[in-house]
Design an enzyme around this catalytic site. Structure first.
Site, short mmCIF file in Angstrom:
data_model
loop_
_atom_site.label_atom_id
_atom_site.label_comp_id
_atom_site.label_asym_id
_atom_site.label_seq_id
_atom_site.Cartn_x
_atom_site.Cartn_y
_atom_site.Cartn_z
CG ASP A 329 -2.03 0.99 1.19
OD1 ASP A 329 -1.79 2.12 0.71
OD2 ASP A 329 -3.13 0.66 1.64
NE ARG A 331 -4.85 2.93 0.34
CZ ARG A 331 -5.90 2.28 0.80
NH1 ARG A 331 -7.12 2.70 0.49
NH2 ARG A 331 -5.74 1.22 1.56
CE LYS A 358 -9.37 5.46 3.41
NZ LYS A 358 -10.60 5.29 2.60
#
Length: 419
Positions: A329, A331, A358
């Site tokens: 990942d 992000r 998040k």
């Protein structure tokens, strides 16, 4: 239009004597725009530039193609008449709180007003944020109305199924010292790595330490506000929010291998309901396709997953991604809360996300989270069941709630400790 080939663009990889310090120094965390100064990234006034890179994110490269094709005059400047925001945003305390916002320019939507004198004098200063009004229309919202989960009110939701929104586009503007701190590295190391891993595209990263702002050529983000934009900063108003990372295959074309579009439209429905109840809804859409690995990588991983012995499985879901991409990942949710701080958000009452990464990024940045809302089981496509089970096992998706930092620590063995 025939391109004007007489522009005096010069290489700035090494500062000339007496020009190392711009006449527009950037004081990033200043309390006022006068102290902070403008972000000048246009090539039309090279002596005034105080950033690395160019305005427009990924579109800066297409602009270069337009100039190369003689379809655009390289000296062209935008006429900002009547482009001002349709809603007043800020300033909020977060704008000048050190470390709160490092990946966008909080003053970027006010350029035409705040720097009108400098622009009139010939300095090419351009907005990095635009705020407008629009309406959204999705078949899922029409279906929710037919199922009587939503009812038109004529202000937020219309009988046609249209949702009135304030739409905000944001280009990335990186304050390099702050970005480095977010990722636990030094500014020098960050600059060197950015330089090397882009094939030396931005020489000034290593030769111009006086320039602390970088305009990366990456996709932008968009915020859709349902209700009054000012209510986002009002802790007395309830806020329903979905922060969504791009998935073109699902979001646009309805691919059923993941839950991206269903979760996005569910978030829009919940945000609409909150706004109708007197609160406000917020959808943030980040251009981070395929966990910021890109669609080519994502499709290669699809093939690798489905062709492996035994077929696709949750146990090898992220392993196959890492085999192809080198990382599971990219992000980097550490930068994600910046847009929330820019909008003045201090709490989210209902977060349409069960992603611990998040959640942790928001909470660690000082945003209070109330209820976390999972995607309804009936919205999960059958072919997405493998993805859901893999995310649950890896701590991406926690249907039982948010264990916080422990969720990240538990993923170290799976290669997710960096995220």
């Amino acid at each position: 239009m025939t391109a004007n080939r007489s522009t005096h663009i010069r290489l700035t990889s090494h500062p000339e004597p007496g020009t190392a310090t711009s006449r527009f120094p950037v004081k990033w965390d200043a309390a006022t725009i006068e102290e902070r100064g403008p972000v000048v990234g246009a090539t039309t006034t090279p002596l005034d530039r105080n950033v690395i890179g160019a305005y427009g994110g990924a579109y800066s490269l297409y602009r270069a193609l337009a100039v190369s094709a003689r379809a655009m005059n390289p000296s062209a400047r935008p006429d900002l008449t009547n482009t001002y925001p349709t809603a007043e945003i800020g300033p909020y305390p977060q704008w000048s709180t050190p470390g709160k916002i490092v990946s966008l320019d909080p003053w970027g939507h006010r350029v035409a007003r705040d720097f009108s004198r400098e622009i009139a004098e010939g300095v090419d200063i351009r907005p990095t944020i635009a705020v407008t009004k629009a309406r959204l229309n999705l078949p899922e919202i029409t279906a929710a109305m037919a199922a009587r989960r939503l009812a038109p009110d004529g202000r937020i939701l219309h009988a046609s199924g249209d949702i009135s929104v304030t739409k905000i586009a944001v280009d990335s503007v990186w304050w390099l010292p702050g970005v480095a701190e977010r990722f636990g590295t030094s500014e020098n190391e960050l600059r060197r790595t950015l330089f090397e891993q882009t094939g030396g595209m931005f020489t000034e990263l290593v030769t111009r330490p006086d320039m602390k702002v970088f305009l990366p050529p990456i996709g932008s983000m968009t915020a859709y506000v349902i209700g009054d934009v000012a209510d986002l900063a009002n802790p007395k108003k309830r806020l329903a929010c979905r922060v969504h990372d791009e998935c073109n295959g699902s979001d646009v074309f309805g691919s059923d291998i993941c839950t991206c579009r269903p979760y996005l439209t569910h978030g829009i429905e919940e945000a609409t309901i909150e706004a109708q109840r007197g609160g406000v809804g917020l959808i943030v859409y980040n251009r981070k396709e395929g966990r910021a690995l890109g669609e080519v990588t994502k499709f290669l991983v699809y093939n690798a997953r489905k062709r492996q012995e035994g077929g696709d499985s949750a146990a090898t879901y992220f392993e196959r991604t890492e085999c192809v991409a080198g990382v599971q990942d990219a992000r980097f949710q550490q930068l994600m809360p910046d847009i929330l701080h820019w909008l003045g958000v201090t709490k989210i009452d209902r977060l349409m996300s069960m992603s611990n990464m998040k959640y942790d990024a928001m909470v660690q940045s000082g945003i209070e989270i109330g209820e976390r809302v999972p995607i309804p089981p009936e919205l999960i496509p059958q072919d997405a069941s493998v993805e859901m089970e893999a995310k649950k096992a890896a701590g991406y998706y926690a249907p039982e709630g948010a264990p916080g930092d422990n969720a990240l620590k538990a993923t170290v063995g799976r290669g997710l400790d960096k995220f």
